[in-house]
Design a protein around this motif. Structure first.
Motif, PDB file in Angstrom:
ATOM      1  N   LYS A   1       0.844  -1.210   0.000  1.00 15.82           N
ATOM      2  CA  LYS A   1       0.000   0.000   0.000  1.00 15.82           C
ATOM      3  C   LYS A   1       0.872   1.250   0.000  1.00 15.82           C
ATOM      4  O   LYS A   1       0.482   2.296   0.532  1.00 15.82           O
ATOM      5  N   MET A   2       2.050   1.131  -0.573  1.00 18.14           N
ATOM      6  CA  MET A   2       2.972   2.270  -0.682  1.00 18.14           C
ATOM      7  C   MET A   2       3.242   2.902   0.690  1.00 18.14           C
ATOM      8  O   MET A   2       3.437   4.108   0.817  1.00 18.14           O
ATOM      9  N   ASN A   3       3.213   2.049   1.744  1.00 22.86           N
ATOM     10  CA  ASN A   3       3.503   2.492   3.121  1.00 22.86           C
ATOM     11  C   ASN A   3       2.569   3.608   3.603  1.00 22.86           C
ATOM     12  O   ASN A   3       2.955   4.460   4.418  1.00 22.86           O
ATOM     13  N   ALA A   4       1.330   3.584   3.081  1.00 18.66           N
ATOM     14  CA  ALA A   4       0.349   4.610   3.480  1.00 18.66           C
ATOM     15  C   ALA A   4       0.110   4.550   4.991  1.00 18.66           C
ATOM     16  O   ALA A   4       0.186   3.497   5.627  1.00 18.66           O
ATOM     17  N   LEU A   5      -0.196   5.728   5.538  1.00 17.63           N
ATOM     18  CA  LEU A   5      -0.277   5.910   6.998  1.00 17.63           C
ATOM     19  C   LEU A   5      -1.645   5.495   7.539  1.00 17.63           C
ATOM     20  O   LEU A   5      -2.507   6.341   7.781  1.00 17.63           O
ATOM     21  N   SER A   6      -1.829   4.211   7.744  1.00 18.10           N
ATOM     22  CA  SER A   6      -3.062   3.757   8.391  1.00 18.10           C
ATOM     23  C   SER A   6      -2.986   4.110   9.879  1.00 18.10           C
ATOM     24  O   SER A   6      -1.895   4.383  10.416  1.00 18.10           O
ATOM     25  N   THR A   7      -4.130   4.066  10.532  1.00 17.70           N
ATOM     26  CA  THR A   7      -4.160   4.341  11.974  1.00 17.70           C
ATOM     27  C   THR A   7      -3.248   3.363  12.710  1.00 17.70           C
ATOM     28  O   THR A   7      -2.510   3.743  13.627  1.00 17.70           O
ATOM     29  N   ALA A   8      -3.289   2.098  12.290  1.00 12.95           N
ATOM     30  CA  ALA A   8      -2.460   1.079  12.958  1.00 12.95           C
ATOM     31  C   ALA A   8      -0.975   1.360  12.754  1.00 12.95           C
ATOM     32  O   ALA A   8      -0.166   1.199  13.677  1.00 12.95           O
ATOM     33  N   LEU A   9      -0.614   1.778  11.550  1.00 13.23           N
ATOM     34  CA  LEU A   9       0.813   2.088  11.292  1.00 13.23           C
ATOM     35  C   LEU A   9       1.257   3.272  12.155  1.00 13.23           C
ATOM     36  O   LEU A   9       2.344   3.252  12.752  1.00 13.23           O
ATOM     37  N   LEU A  10       0.406   4.295  12.246  1.00 12.78           N
ATOM     38  CA  LEU A  10       0.784   5.465  13.065  1.00 12.78           C
ATOM     39  C   LEU A  10       0.960   5.069  14.533  1.00 12.78           C
ATOM     40  O   LEU A  10       1.844   5.592  15.220  1.00 12.78           O
ATOM     41  N   ALA A  11       0.146   4.123  15.002  1.00  7.93           N
ATOM     42  CA  ALA A  11       0.266   3.683  16.400  1.00  7.93           C
ATOM     43  C   ALA A  11       1.610   2.991  16.620  1.00  7.93           C
ATOM     44  O   ALA A  11       2.271   3.208  17.645  1.00  7.93           O
ATOM     45  N   GLU A  12       2.025   2.170  15.660  1.00  7.93           N
ATOM     46  CA  GLU A  12       3.341   1.510  15.792  1.00  7.93           C
ATOM     47  C   GLU A  12       4.469   2.537  15.725  1.00  7.93           C
ATOM     48  O   GLU A  12       5.456   2.447  16.455  1.00  7.93           O
ATOM     49  N   PHE A  13       4.310   3.502  14.836  1.00  8.04           N
ATOM     50  CA  PHE A  13       5.315   4.556  14.701  1.00  8.04           C
ATOM     51  C   PHE A  13       5.464   5.290  16.038  1.00  8.04           C
ATOM     52  O   PHE A  13       6.576   5.490  16.545  1.00  8.04           O
ATOM     53  N   GLU A  14       4.350   5.634  16.636  1.00  5.52           N
ATOM     54  CA  GLU A  14       4.378   6.349  17.914  1.00  5.52           C
ATOM     55  C   GLU A  14       5.052   5.502  19.000  1.00  5.52           C
ATOM     56  O   GLU A  14       5.869   6.011  19.775  1.00  5.52           O
ATOM     57  N   ALA A  15       4.719   4.209  19.032  1.00 11.33           N
ATOM     58  CA  ALA A  15       5.307   3.339  20.066  1.00 11.33           C
ATOM     59  C   ALA A  15       6.830   3.286  19.903  1.00 11.33           C
ATOM     60  O   ALA A  15       7.580   3.340  20.888  1.00 11.33           O
ATOM     61  N   HIS A  16       7.299   3.194  18.673  1.00 13.36           N
ATOM     62  CA  HIS A  16       8.752   3.165  18.455  1.00 13.36           C
ATOM     63  C   HIS A  16       9.396   4.501  18.875  1.00 13.36           C
ATOM     64  O   HIS A  16      10.462   4.508  19.491  1.00 13.36           O
ATOM     65  N   LEU A  17       8.737   5.596  18.529  1.00 20.01           N
ATOM     66  CA  LEU A  17       9.314   6.898  18.909  1.00 20.01           C
ATOM     67  C   LEU A  17       9.414   7.012  20.434  1.00 20.01           C
ATOM     68  O   LEU A  17      10.394   7.552  20.962  1.00 20.01           O
ATOM     69  N   GLN A  18       8.400   6.484  21.123  1.00 16.16           N
ATOM     70  CA  GLN A  18       8.444   6.543  22.591  1.00 16.16           C
ATOM     71  C   GLN A  18       9.637   5.757  23.123  1.00 16.16           C
ATOM     72  O   GLN A  18      10.381   6.236  23.985  1.00 16.16           O
ATOM     73  N   THR A  19       9.831   4.560  22.586  1.00 10.97           N
ATOM     74  CA  THR A  19      10.953   3.722  23.029  1.00 10.97           C
ATOM     75  C   THR A  19      12.276   4.444  22.767  1.00 10.97           C
ATOM     76  O   THR A  19      13.167   4.487  23.624  1.00 10.97           O
TER      77      THR A  19
END
Ligand code: COA
Length: 262
Positions: A26-44
Motif C-alpha cells: 500500500k505504498m507504506n500509506a499511513l493507516s491508523t495502525a501504522l501510526l500507532a506503531e510509529f508512535e510506540a517506536h518513537l516513545q521507546t
C-alpha cells in the motif's frame, strides 16, 4: 531488532535507530495502525539514551510513504477523520521537536503525510527516484500535517505554491536544488548515505544536538535579536554541561571525547 510489522525497528552500531515504514503493498500509506506503531517506536527511542540518531525510511523500494490511508478516509465519517488528523498532527509536531537528530531517507514516493513527515525531520537524504509532493488538492482536500506551513517556511512561498497548487511532484534532484535535501544519491546508495550522515551526527554531544535542533526549529519564526539572545543563553547553559567540559578537555588532550548526555 525487529519489533513491529507495519514499522520495523533496527538498531545500527548500537546508537542509530532505523525505522522502516513497512506496508509496501500500500505504498507504506499511513493507516491508523501504522501510526500507532510509529508512535510506540518513537516513545521507546526517546527514552533510550543509547539511541542518538533516528533514520526514517520506507520498505519496498517504491515509496517512502504515499500519505494518509485514503481507503480509511473513504470508510470513515467526519469525527473519525478529525481524530485521525488531530492524532497525526500531534505525532508530526512531536517528531519535529524530537530530542534527537532525525534523518528522512526518501527512497520513492513521499506524498501528502509522507512529505509532511520528511518535513519534520532535520535532514533529508533522497534518492534519484524520490518523488515528493502534496497532492491533497487533487482529492479536494488540503494538507493537515503541516504541509502548507513547513514547506513554505522551508522553500519560500513561490516554490511551495508551485507544489501545492499544481499537485506536482518534486524529483529528488529538484528537492536537492531547492535546498530541501542535503544529498541526492542513487537508490542503492541511499541507506548508506543516511548512515554516513548519522555517524557524523554521533560526533555531536547529545545535549548540544538537542539544543541546536531547537534553535534551528524556532529561529525562522523569531525576530533576529530574540533568536540571537536565545542562542547565547543556550551556549552558556551548554558550557556548564559535563559534555562540554569533556569535549574541550578531549580536544586539548588529543583524544576522542566520551559524551554522557549531561
Ligand atoms: N492510501 C491508501 N492506499 C494507497 C495509497 C494511499 N495514500 N497510496 C497507494 N495506495 C495503494 C493503492 O490503492 C494500491 O492498492 P491496491 O493494489 O490494493 O489497488 C497500492 O497502494 C499500489 O498503488 P498504485 O496506485 O497501484 O501504484 P502506482 O505505482 O500506480 O502509483 C502512487 C503510486 C503513490 C503515485 C499512487 O498510489 C498515489 O497517487 N497514491 C495516493 C497519493 C496521495 O494522494 N496521497 C495523499 C493522501 S492525503
Amino acid at each position: 531488532m525487529a519489533t513491529g510489522t507495519l514499522v520495523t525497528y533496527d538498531l545500527i552500531d548500537g546508537a542509530i535507530a532505523v525505522l522502516t515504514f513497512n506496508r509496501p503493498e500500500k505504498m507504506n500509506a499511513l493507516s491508523t495502525a501504522l501510526l500507532a506503531e510509529f508512535e510506540a517506536h518513537l516513545q521507546t527511542i526517546e527514552r533510550d539514551p543509547a539511541v542518538r540518531v533516528v533514520i526514517l525510511t520506507g520498505a519496498g523500494g517504491k515509496a517512502f510513504v504515499a500519505g494518509a490511508d485514503i481507503t480509511e478516509y473513504s470508510q470513515q465519517g467526519f469525527n473519525a477523520f478529525v481524530s485521525y488528523q488531530l492524532n497525526s498532527r500531534r505525532l508530526f509536531d512531536w517528531l519535529e521537536a524530537f530530542p534527537k537528530p532525525t534523518i528522512a531517507a526518501i527512497n520513492g514516493y513521499a506524498l501528502g503525510g509522507g512529505f509532511e513527515i520528511a518535513l519534520c525531520c532535520d535532514v533529508l537524504v533522497v534518492s534519484t527516484s524520490a518523488r515528493l509532493g502534496l497532492p491533497e488538492g487533487t482529492l479536494g482536500l488540503s494538507p493537515g500535517g503541516g504541509g502548507t506551513q513547513r514547506l513554505t517556511r522551508a522553500v519560500g512561498r513561490y516554490a511551495a505554491a508551485d507544489v501545492l497548487l499544481s499537485g506536482r511532484r518534486l524529483s529528488g534532484q529538484r528537492a536537492y536544488e531547492l535546498g530541501l535535501a542535503a544529498e541526492v544519491v542513487e537508490p542503492d546508495a541511499l541507506l548508506d548515505a543516511a548512515l554516513d550522515k548519522a555517524r557524523y551526527m554521533l560526533r555531536i554531544a547529545p545535549l548540544a544536538a538537542r539544543e541546536m535542533k531547537r534553535l534551528i526549529r524556532t529561529g525562522p519564526d523569531a525576530a533576529l535579536p530574540t533568536g540571537l539572545a536565545l542562542e547565547q543563553e543556550v551556549l552558556f547553559r551548554l558550557y556548564n554541561s559535563r559534555d562540554a567540559q569533556e569535549g574541550i578537555a578531549a580536544f586539548v588532550e588529543k583524544r576522542d571525547p566520551r559524551f554522557v548526555g549531561e
